[in-house]
Design an enzyme around this catalytic site. Sequence first.
Site, PDB file in Angstrom:
ATOM      1  NE  ARG A  46      -3.542  -0.831   2.450  1.00 12.30           N
ATOM      2  CZ  ARG A  46      -4.369  -1.034   3.462  1.00 12.30           C
ATOM      3  NH1 ARG A  46      -4.941  -0.019   4.075  1.00 12.30           N
ATOM      4  NH2 ARG A  46      -4.633  -2.241   3.872  1.00 12.30           N
ATOM      5  CG  ASP A  87      -6.103  -0.288  -0.912  1.00  9.75           C
ATOM      6  OD1 ASP A  87      -6.252  -1.490  -0.571  1.00  9.75           O
ATOM      7  OD2 ASP A  87      -6.764   0.642  -0.427  1.00  9.75           O
ATOM      8  CE  LYS A 175      13.302 -23.963   9.808  1.00 10.71           C
ATOM      9  NZ  LYS A 175      14.043 -22.823  10.322  1.00 10.71           N
ATOM     10  CD  GLU A 209       9.517 -20.296  18.004  1.00  8.42           C
ATOM     11  OE1 GLU A 209      10.015 -19.551  17.157  1.00  8.42           O
ATOM     12  OE2 GLU A 209       8.302 -20.348  18.244  1.00  8.42           O
ATOM     13  CG  ASP A 228       2.557 -19.621  15.123  1.00 11.22           C
ATOM     14  OD1 ASP A 228       2.501 -19.198  13.958  1.00 11.22           O
ATOM     15  OD2 ASP A 228       3.508 -19.366  15.896  1.00 11.22           O
ATOM     16  CG  HIS A 233       6.466 -24.818  10.961  1.00 10.58           C
ATOM     17  ND1 HIS A 233       6.349 -24.464   9.640  1.00 10.58           N
ATOM     18  CD2 HIS A 233       6.385 -23.653  11.661  1.00 10.58           C
ATOM     19  CE1 HIS A 233       6.213 -23.140   9.543  1.00 10.58           C
ATOM     20  NE2 HIS A 233       6.218 -22.638  10.752  1.00 10.58           N
TER      21      HIS A 233
END
Length: 476
Positions: A46, A87, A175, A209, A228, A233
């Site tokens: 934008r 936009d 990875k 993490e 998440d 993953h």
Amino acid sequence: MSAKADTLLLFGATGDLAQRMLLPSLCALHADGLLDPGLQITGTARADLSDAAFRNFARAAVEKYLPAQRRGSMADFLNRLHFVPLDVTQQDGFGALAKKIGRPADRLAIFLSTAPDLFEQTIAGLAAAALSEGARIGLEKPLGHDLASSREINDAVGRAFPEERIFRIDHYLGKETVQNLIALRFANLMFEPLWNAQHIDHVQITVAETVGLEGRVGFYDGAGALRDMVQNHMLQLLALVAMEPPTHFDANSVRDEKVKVLRALRPVGPGESVTGQYRGGAVKGQIVAGYDEELGRDSETETFVALKAHVDNWRWKGVPFYLRTGKRLPERVTEILVQFRAIPHSIFDGARTRANRLLIGIQPQENITLSLMAKVPGLDREGLSLREVPLKIAMTDAFSGKEKRIAYERLLLDLIEANQTLFVRRDEVEAQWTWIDGIRAQWHAEGLTPKPYNSGAWGPSAAIALTERDGVSWHE
Ligand code: BG6
């Protein structure tokens, strides 16, 4: 599939992912001569930027996130970049975009790293401006927040792009160490005969993490660790560990095998999951705030989840897959532990033997360690004694001199060159969501809410009990 793209169109080109990963990855590919000289990269967002301003933005991103020795000739790289302010909620802007690109769309690769609620409008705009015809599209996660919403996105994308031109990203597949899992299993003879319920006791997958919310307040609180990290993953890692040997290393063969595993996941039952949310504490010597303090209010979103999963097929009958992931844990580590069964009979009276283990370090350590029993040197007057010793390959030593690449380098290049092997197919995503939705329904039925854990601990104590009940300890 179609030839290499000659234009890469990045939506969300001024966003966090573009800054930290996409632009540095493209610069590194350029520096290594892996991008065709004619490839043009057009960013949109934008923001009202000129080409020059976008190039300055890209230069700053590369200087911040790509080591100096990987940058090559920045000026040549920056010359590939263009910018079109857009936009996506205003459909008429797409006409101007098409004009600026000015080429037939069949050599166009598009990458959407915008908020998912903009996907549908973006795709409609692309289709209306004939930018979808023959083009391929890469989609960043999250692809929905449950099965129904992911279907909606997939339907919308599917109306403009056929499946063989849709590249759903799970950056774990980019990875190197994750790809090496496929090599370890299928380029070596010795593991496959043992890779089953007869010889494997259980598997552990940990993605730990140390970071907390990292300013992603709006997104994370609506997602939680299960959606998440596990939905994508961790399930991809599980699928690679558990799949049958594909006949080829190509997109259909590999994904056909992964989806069978994902569909064989047994719904998680009562008592097979634990959730947690971090409180204040110390991580690596730093005092850190609790989740609710970072968020500024109370929340029932889980920042930790541990699960006992089962793959209901012949190969894995009765073999638990323990999964755990969380934020603000004591260290950053992603690893897979394959615990073999004990030897059936010991000939060494009194000497303790431990069952073999294969530990696959994904990050930050890229090691493969096979724990074996060995005789302790000596004359054994008191009887022979045995000790577990590691047979260890440090990938960075074995392949020293090889560049450590960003996962997105591989994925962007595969998108540009139209290789779908490391991208997630629709049926995989839907099998993943089906299992995840079942877990969330189970939590709801059980009235499960996250248990607090101190930052810097390995989640709530119930996570330890989850495995200890089965006589299993998490690998630490
Ligand atoms: C992302 C999650 O997909 O993966 C983040 O949204 C997480 O919450 C990240 O931090 C972890 O990726 P990596 O490559 O650092 O292990």
